[in-house]
Design an enzyme around this catalytic site. Structure first.
Site, PDB file in Angstrom:
ATOM      1  N   GLU A 251       0.879  -1.177   0.000  1.00 27.96           N
ATOM      2  CA  GLU A 251       0.000   0.000   0.000  1.00 27.96           C
ATOM      3  C   GLU A 251       0.908   1.215   0.000  1.00 27.96           C
ATOM      4  OE1 GLU A 251      -3.090  -0.277  -0.513  1.00 27.96           O
ATOM      5  OE2 GLU A 251      -3.140  -2.443  -0.272  1.00 27.96           O
ATOM      6  N   CYS A 285      -1.806   9.542   2.471  1.00 25.22           N
ATOM      7  CA  CYS A 285      -1.469   9.112   1.107  1.00 25.22           C
ATOM      8  C   CYS A 285      -2.605   9.361   0.120  1.00 25.22           C
ATOM      9  CB  CYS A 285      -1.050   7.649   1.090  1.00 25.22           C
ATOM     10  SG  CYS A 285      -2.253   6.522   1.786  1.00 25.22           S
TER      11      CYS A 285
END
Length: 482
Positions: A251, A285
């Site tokens: 991720e 993010c």
């Protein structure tokens, strides 16, 4: 203050480790030392690995009911310490206290979802008599835990991103060795206390703060069957190259785009974009990084964004109304400052912000109109800023806007604001992202959804059910009747 802080000792192979080299943990806002943690060397990492391997058969043999009970108890243990966790998050990560409380609530939800998913790890009965030669054969398959998991997590969500590694692993019967980030290891140690108090098997979760050299040896170790990493793209893809035969779940970063069409240029859109761009100093993010505005509303909408951004400034994370806080350290704030200066030198207009004081960086809006290719080639457009910076671009047609938004090597999530189903369908088809959010920002995430990216933004999916799939493998049973 010290009452909220774990003592920094480790529990490895079911024994307490109180001595060794220690790492100071400092509050980003004040710079004061919050606590210290013992650092694991090669020998201690090896001990943790052996303990995880030994724990695997015991964990794999547990029933789904037993796993579910443990996960529900972990959620209860976090609930009982929720204010302690929230204050620790605010002090250790510099996360504004209201956002810290939201992260704690999400972690409780993640383990609760894990308790539910532990009882849903099924399989399938399938017909095998699909040819004359296979007459009389039947088959079924189940999902079984693949083996010990090595988990590596970043500083920005030091509780819930850890939960997204541990909850699925505990749900399917995989022990975990966790390397927390050096900036925020204390939340992981407190969470490990909750797991031990829940009745989890011995050595189900071991937290081993360590340097990069020790971490890379763990990544190469073939006794781990899954590597689950959340962090930067550069580090993630490097670790994948070292991981050998193990499964790898990455991720990674992004530089999320939002498109606003004139038919949905609402106050809601403006408020959500400001929150998505500048909350927690942009250290998310899936923060809003690139904003693409339909030309008819671009000027007025930009003015409203700038006005709102000017009202936000770095404030102590312990203040209830704090939104932005400081960045994790001065080095990252200087990096953002350098990237903004590069954009300004290339012709971007700094509409607000562009100011740094130590590790505090003020919310910054950059207008990119007039730059060739919308600023492609500049760090603030091409890379993940991971700071409180928003670039604003103008498009004439939806087709042009989608082309501009998709012009990136990242692909985590994107957002579109429009009331047209046709435009939504076109965006969904054309944007190379792991998730598209309609009439909200890409910062939106619920902990049961499949979360992950395409291209340089990652490999595989999180969200408890989907991470369980990454940590298990199908096992087939074939039966010949008669």
């Amino acid at each position: 203050m010290t009452s909220i802080v774990p003592d920094g000792t480790l529990v490895v192979a079911s024994r307490r480790v109180e001595r060794g080299q220690t790492l100071p943990v400092r509050e980003p806002w004040s710079g004061e030392e919050l606590g210290r943690v013992v650092m694991a060397d090669d020998a201690l990492a090896e001990e943790a690995t052996r303990a995880a391997v030994a724990a695997f058969p015991r964990m794999a043999a547990r029933t789904s009911h037993e796993r579910s009970v443990v996960l529900a108890r972990v959620a209860q243990e976090i609930e009982a310490r929720k204010e302690r966790f929230a204050e620790l998050l605010a002090r250790e990560a510099g996360k504004p206290i209201s956002q810290a409380r939201a992260e704690v609530a999400r972690a409780i939800s993640t383990f609760t979802i894990g308790a539910e998913e532990a009882t849903r790890i099924g399989g399938e009965v399938m017909a095998l008599d699909v040819t004359e030669a296979s007459r009389g054969y039947s088959g079924s398959w189940v999902r079984v835990p693949a083996g010990p998991v090595l988990a590596i997590t970043p500083f920005n969500f030091p509780l819930n991103l850890v939960a997204h590694k541990l909850a699925p692993a505990l749900a399917c019967g995989c022990p975990v060795v966790l390397k927390p980030p050096p900036q925020t290891p204390l939340c992981s140690l407190l969470l490990a206390e909750c797991i031990r108090a829940s009745g989890a098997p011995d050595d189900a979760v071991q937290v081993v703060p360590c340097d990069n050299a020790v971490a890379e040896k763990l990544v190469r170790d073939e006794r781990f069957k899954t590597l689950s990493f959340t962090g930067s793209a550069a580090v993630g893809w490097k670790l994948k190259s070292l991981a050998g035969k193990k499964r790898v779940l990455l991720e990674l970063g992004g530089n999320a785009a939002v498109l606003v069409h004139e038919d949905e240029a609402s106050e809601w859109a403006q408020r959500r974009i400001v929150q998505g761009a500048f909350a927690y100093a942009g250290q998310v993010c899936i923060k809003v990084q690139r904003l693409y505005l339909h030309a008819p509303i671009a000027r007025a909408f930009t003015d409203r964004i700038v006005e709102a951004a000017r009202s936000i400034e770095p404030r102590s994370p312990m203040e209830e109304t704090s939104v932005c806080g400081s960045m994790i350290d001065e080095a990252n704030a200087k990096r953002v400052e350098t990237w903004v200066h590069e954009a300004a030198a290339a012709g971007a207009r700094v509409l607000c912000g562009g100011r740094r004081q130590g590790n505090r960086y003020w919310p910054t809006v950059l207008e990119m109109d007039g730059l060739r290719d919308g600023g492609r080639g500049l760090m603030v457009v091409d890379e993940e800023v991971f700071g409180p910076v928003l670039t604003v671009h103008r498009f004439e047609s939806w087709d042009e806007g989608l082309t501009m938004a998709d012009g990136t090597r990242y692909g985590l999530q994107a957002g579109v604001f429009t009331d047209s189903r046709a435009r939504v369908a076109e965006a969904f088809a054309r944007l190379h992202v792991g998730g598209l959010v309609v009439n909200d920002v890409p910062t939106f995430r619920v902990d049961n959804m499949p979360y992950g990216g395409t291209r340089d933004s990652g490999l595989g999916r999180e969200g408890v059910r989907f991470a369980i799939e990454e940590m298990t493998e199908r096992k087939l049973l074939v039966v010949r009747e008669g």
